[in-house]
Design a protein around this motif. Structure first.
Motif, PDB file in Angstrom:
ATOM      1  N   VAL A  90      -8.544   1.489   1.236  1.00  0.00           N
ATOM      2  CA  VAL A  90      -7.840   0.527   0.537  1.00  0.00           C
ATOM      3  C   VAL A  90      -8.058   0.469  -1.095  1.00  0.00           C
ATOM      4  N   GLY A  91      -6.652   0.630  -1.859  1.00  0.00           N
ATOM      5  CA  GLY A  91      -6.583   0.877  -3.296  1.00  0.00           C
ATOM      6  C   GLY A  91      -6.056   2.106  -3.552  1.00  0.00           C
ATOM      7  N   ASP A  92      -5.773   2.976  -2.740  1.00  0.00           N
ATOM      8  CA  ASP A  92      -5.308   4.432  -2.834  1.00  0.00           C
ATOM      9  C   ASP A  92      -3.699   4.396  -2.885  1.00  0.00           C
ATOM     10  N   LYS A  93      -3.195   5.402  -2.908  1.00  0.00           N
ATOM     11  CA  LYS A  93      -1.869   5.584  -3.061  1.00  0.00           C
ATOM     12  C   LYS A  93      -1.159   5.120  -1.669  1.00  0.00           C
ATOM     13  N   GLU A  94      -1.871   5.049  -0.738  1.00  0.00           N
ATOM     14  CA  GLU A  94      -1.047   4.468   0.445  1.00  0.00           C
ATOM     15  C   GLU A  94      -1.349   2.713   0.521  1.00  0.00           C
ATOM     16  N   ILE A  95      -0.175   2.162   0.594  1.00  0.00           N
ATOM     17  CA  ILE A  95      -0.327   0.742   0.660  1.00  0.00           C
ATOM     18  C   ILE A  95      -0.483   0.152   1.980  1.00  0.00           C
ATOM     19  N   ILE A 283      10.261 -10.838   0.335  1.00  0.00           N
ATOM     20  CA  ILE A 283       9.136 -10.992  -0.428  1.00  0.00           C
ATOM     21  C   ILE A 283       8.022  -9.737  -0.311  1.00  0.00           C
ATOM     22  N   SER A 284       8.115  -9.144   0.903  1.00  0.00           N
ATOM     23  CA  SER A 284       7.258  -8.157   1.169  1.00  0.00           C
ATOM     24  C   SER A 284       8.189  -6.919   0.510  1.00  0.00           C
ATOM     25  N   LYS A 285       9.151  -6.825   0.493  1.00  0.00           N
ATOM     26  CA  LYS A 285       9.679  -5.767  -0.320  1.00  0.00           C
ATOM     27  C   LYS A 285       9.297  -5.888  -1.956  1.00  0.00           C
ATOM     28  N   ALA A 286       9.332  -7.247  -2.497  1.00  0.00           N
ATOM     29  CA  ALA A 286       9.061  -7.347  -3.831  1.00  0.00           C
ATOM     30  C   ALA A 286       7.651  -6.945  -4.109  1.00  0.00           C
ATOM     31  N   ALA A 287       6.798  -7.175  -3.161  1.00  0.00           N
ATOM     32  CA  ALA A 287       5.160  -6.954  -3.447  1.00  0.00           C
ATOM     33  C   ALA A 287       4.997  -5.393  -3.302  1.00  0.00           C
ATOM     34  N   GLU A 324       9.687  -0.518   8.754  1.00  0.00           N
ATOM     35  CA  GLU A 324      10.466   0.804   8.331  1.00  0.00           C
ATOM     36  C   GLU A 324      11.136   0.559   6.874  1.00  0.00           C
ATOM     37  N   GLU A 325      11.615  -0.587   6.675  1.00  0.00           N
ATOM     38  CA  GLU A 325      12.123  -0.858   5.432  1.00  0.00           C
ATOM     39  C   GLU A 325      11.347  -0.885   4.196  1.00  0.00           C
ATOM     40  N   LEU A 326       9.998  -1.110   4.517  1.00  0.00           N
ATOM     41  CA  LEU A 326       9.223  -1.186   3.653  1.00  0.00           C
ATOM     42  C   LEU A 326       8.743   0.312   2.836  1.00  0.00           C
ATOM     43  N   ARG A 327       8.705   1.135   4.157  1.00  0.00           N
ATOM     44  CA  ARG A 327       8.516   2.764   4.006  1.00  0.00           C
ATOM     45  C   ARG A 327       9.443   3.104   2.621  1.00  0.00           C
ATOM     46  N   VAL A 328      10.718   2.859   2.854  1.00  0.00           N
ATOM     47  CA  VAL A 328      11.657   3.152   1.856  1.00  0.00           C
ATOM     48  C   VAL A 328      11.307   2.749   0.519  1.00  0.00           C
ATOM     49  N   VAL A 329      11.075   1.490   0.296  1.00  0.00           N
ATOM     50  CA  VAL A 329      10.752   1.056  -1.125  1.00  0.00           C
ATOM     51  C   VAL A 329       9.326   1.483  -1.512  1.00  0.00           C
ATOM     52  N   ALA A 330       8.642   1.608  -0.682  1.00  0.00           N
ATOM     53  CA  ALA A 330       7.027   2.262  -0.968  1.00  0.00           C
ATOM     54  C   ALA A 330       7.417   3.525  -1.685  1.00  0.00           C
ATOM     55  N   GLU A 331       8.297   4.304  -1.148  1.00  0.00           N
ATOM     56  CA  GLU A 331       8.675   5.612  -1.520  1.00  0.00           C
ATOM     57  C   GLU A 331       9.284   5.583  -2.936  1.00  0.00           C
TER      58      GLU A 331
END
Lengths: 337, 337, 337, 337
Positions: A90-95, A283-287, A324-331
């Motif tokens: 927790v707190g590393d590159k991976e969300i 909101i999750s995407k914004a986060a 799935e959508e969050l993965r793209v935003v994270a990238e």
């Protein structure tokens, strides 16, 4: 500390303030301007904290220079704190996405939820056994039984579990079962509880209170850290404002502010912030885009039947799509999920 | 409960909602307008509370009709509740002033404060033994020792005492010494504590949380009442707003609103509301004029040396003057002090 | 409209309410429960708006069913409104970034800013000629001169321009120069101005007031639309809360709420929301991720010399970098910049 | 002004800030502590206002020492300002009650209201001709016609009149009729209007905005004063908070705070603050007790038929009773009504 003296204050009154500061072991620099006299107290500011200087005759205002938190501050530790929980960093590159039902209702339903959220990519299972409810007539959680169900779900899925602690008398019991202890918004300033959390060897996820400033959230974390436990995850979950279209107002700016001020990981709980499942996706995407280190999302196998906060829970299928959508935003912001 | 259905919702979706309400044992009245279909759920509204109807397809909003609190409501009991504490009648025609230092610092100082506030007309002594402090580095109170000092001050003056309880593990200890148990703003929704308070035979003074609505304050009182203790005093002590000129914003209108909604006595704590001793005088007068049943005022023999909240504490001489002035205002509104 | 009648209200009082509703031309459905009598007023709710039913004897509360805005509502028009301004399509798939200095300071500086923001990808130039300043002693803008400088910058770059209108007496002058009229947060409920804006043929960017609810923002847009102009862009720019770490609290959830409620484009102004340039980057990413149709960002060639809001202005180089990063986030949510 | 420099800032960056301050004509005192370097800028603080020092590399925070308002401050003028309006002295020992309908609806009704409120002891008549309404579909006031009706009511009763101005284009018209110009909460920061008010020779009653701090209210008054008109009455009318039991939250503490900060008279408008006629009585008493110089109370001959804000209007008989009760409270605090 800077002490501003009112215009037309007598020299005697100024001397009285100066003497008091010196008594506390600090040096004083006096600067007389045309409009105001300014006293600069140089030395250990904490020694002045207990003296109510603003109540002294002639004092207009008192302005502290230093931040009141130390151990949790970015100044104290420049690198991000990474907390390991059962193999999850927790707190590393991976969300890190934590998901699950608001409250544990049965072994079957929480296990089903656990399987589903794991499939979708969640790294940790949430579920309330002790529930803080505004009304005494609402479902209060299954208690010890609920913790056992969580343990069963962990056994099946391998997901570490997080659950809320509300009472210092339950701390041993809760720690026996959970991997992360959650402290809810209403207990952010339950200082007796915070002190106890300083003595345990489990990470703590500390939610921001409804009316708590960012500084107060950090002070509450400092309570835990100063009592010995520095594995703390902060969590923004909405503050109370005049706006009623959402359950609370998510203070999204708190994330970059916190990332500057502290080395601790910062999460967002979109479900509690907005209180409506149909807003959890954007909101999750914004986060993720704003830089949160993790999300806490409510997922229920059948929200219509949820005993608590069904209105803000996602169905597993919608959660899966969201992931799935969050993965793209994270990238897009250089992270992974 | 009224359920408003979105325009263009399918009959199937409406039927689904209707079925759910009937399943919970209520009757449904359907009213189809040109713009909206409205469902009226008739029967025990509480049975619907756990069903997240707002999450059902087609539901636009859900509007409860009944108030969520019962035992503490004016509907349940029309007459004012009067609470007797050691001969003092709280909630009656006489306005009860509780005064004393923020925290108990020594036997001598709290006894001195007790003697002074009694002389001025206070009917009860306040003093914190367990102190909730934002910073872990601030004075946390004398604990058990502080309770003993309060008992000593009571012995000298005969004043009943009130002190704050923060931890369910201290409830027996605190009840051994105090006449009224105080629950601070930060613990207004510490539901575990509230449940325990329902089982004791001491009156409870329950302070409104910084971000708590009047309805939530009443729900917290309902927690205590529903667990068996109906000797509850409510206390407005300021809410958190954007204004920073005062520590908090006193919601003075909450007093007449509460007097309509509940039969319980309602107090005001001007000291915590404004956080500045120089405003305590006018605010106390306003509190009496608006209809408060009592006041909680911080008085310290030497505010400059107070270990806690000195900035908002009155000197005994100023408190004495205030009491004289309050007597005149009380008379002007048909009360006594 | 639903009217809830207090327990123990006389039949006469109920009849009086019913008569009043019928007088206004609506039908009444009466439902007598064990606890409450409920009146459902069926028909044109607007006809009841001017009758203060809550003041009638026996009325406990009045609950409107319909939304008070019509023309701007998603119900009235299902498709997104796309506004064309000098070839730029606002409200479409492409996210429109408006950038430039807080206030116009000279022809040279605003032209330099225009060239830089255009290079980085901004589609529209912002710059204040009339400035609302909290203090009468602060720079109040160049007025007409400032508008001329904006026109010059437009001539050089081809960027359409947006600038704030504060006074109905300046409406012709401002419309002569600008392509979009900006209405600032402090004028969101300047109804005289809103009415005039209904009569012009320029798009209006309407900022949400510091203490305005989402509903009130929509009502202000309805003012403009009902007077004839439906080319309105809404803009969230932070609301006022107790938190002081940022200038305002960005209500990011307002974007998806507004996208549900209205067909109008919704922008975010991260610069004013947070008031600190170092937070503009993450907040802009969040704005794109949450679904905003555009951004309003302050860029100044030399923020240290800005006459207004320098603290929240980006340097052109930082803006350019931000735009590159935003493009990736936009793509991640299926948009372009 | 105090400038706090971040730990580990380079000497070069510090020199840059120091140079900038000196360039603005101020002297700089540098104090290097163990944790922080502090710069004290000595001289005309206003000269620094336009330099965004917080944006300079190495600057942690900037703390102004002086108050931003001058002409309206208690420092500038120690004695209370007393404003004479048609023989009524505002800001003196006598508390001035202004009463009347929210909006002028007809010559008959406003004259009837005027006669009734005069009989009860009101010293001034209120009535809106131009009405700021949240919805464009609500009654917007009679405009010029309404002003004429007010003049007629003044002719009959001799009461000076107060009415709201919303548009700078109406200033001459409104000044022709009214004795005090009212600026509503929504226009408190309509700076174009404020500047115009500085040029007229009528007193101005300036209402606090819904989200305006006390400091901002004083800055808006400073706008008027700095443009030449120092006959200003300040009016607290409730601020916006999370509490919904009342229309707004009356910030009663603002009265003693304002009486310390400024020499201007301070009024309270209980009707708008609470929005419910049944709370106006206790709140008015509190307003008198806390030290307000006047009250603004809505009275309507027939609240059920009021076209605006009927829910918060008192019947003349209730107003008359209230005035009798207020007289006793006023006396209790050494004032008269």
């Amino acid at each position: 500390m800077i002490i501003v003296i009112k215009k037309d204050t007598t020299q005697e009154a100024i001397d009285h303030v100066v003497a008091k500061i010196k008594e506390a072991g600090l040096a004083v620099h006096i600067s007389k301007g045309k409009e105001r006299t300014i006293l600069g107290a140089i030395g250990d500011e904490a020694a002045l904290a207990s003296i109510p200087l603003e109540t002294f005759p002639g004092v207009e205002k008192v302005m502290p220079i230093l931040k009141p938190y130390k151990l949790v501050s970015r100044e104290f530790r420049k690198e991000n704190t990474v907390i390991e929980v059962e193999g999850v960093r927790v707190g590393d590159k991976e969300i890190v996405v934590i998901a699950g039902p608001c409250s544990v209702e049965s072994r079957e339903s929480v296990t089903e939820a656990a399987i589903k959220v794991k499939e979708a990519g969640a790294k940790c299972l949430r579920g309330g056994a002790f529930k803080p409810r505004t009304s005494p007539y609402d479902f209060q959680g299954l208690g010890h039984e609920g913790l056992k169900h969580l343990a069963a779900a962990k056994k099946v899925t391998g997901l570490p579990i997080i659950s809320e602690l509300m009472d210092p008398r339950d701390i041993e019991l809760v720690c026996e079962y959970v991997d992360i202890v959650q402290i809810g918004a209403r207990n952010m300033q339950n200082f007796m509880l915070l002190k106890e959390l300083g003595k345990i060897d489990k990470p703590v996820l500390l939610k921001r209170g409804l009316a708590a400033t960012i500084k107060e959230l950090l002070m509450s974390a400092e309570y835990i850290a100063s009592h010995g436990n520095n594995r703390i995850i902060l969590c923004e979950r909405g503050i109370r404002t005049f706006e009623t279209a959402t359950r609370n107002t998510l203070d999204i700016s708190s994330v970059p502010v916190l990332k500057q001020e502290t080395h601790l990981p910062v999460f967002i709980d979109p479900s509690h912030a907005v209180g409506r499942w149909d807003l959890v996706n954007p909101i999750s995407k914004a986060a993720v885009a704003v830089g949160a280190d993790g999300l806490l999302i409510e997922v229920h196998p059948d929200p219509e039947k949820a005993l608590c906060d069904g209105a803000q829970s996602l169905k597993p299928s919608k959660f899966s799509l969201l992931m799935e959508e969050l993965r793209v935003v994270a990238e897009a912001v250089g992270r992974t999920i």
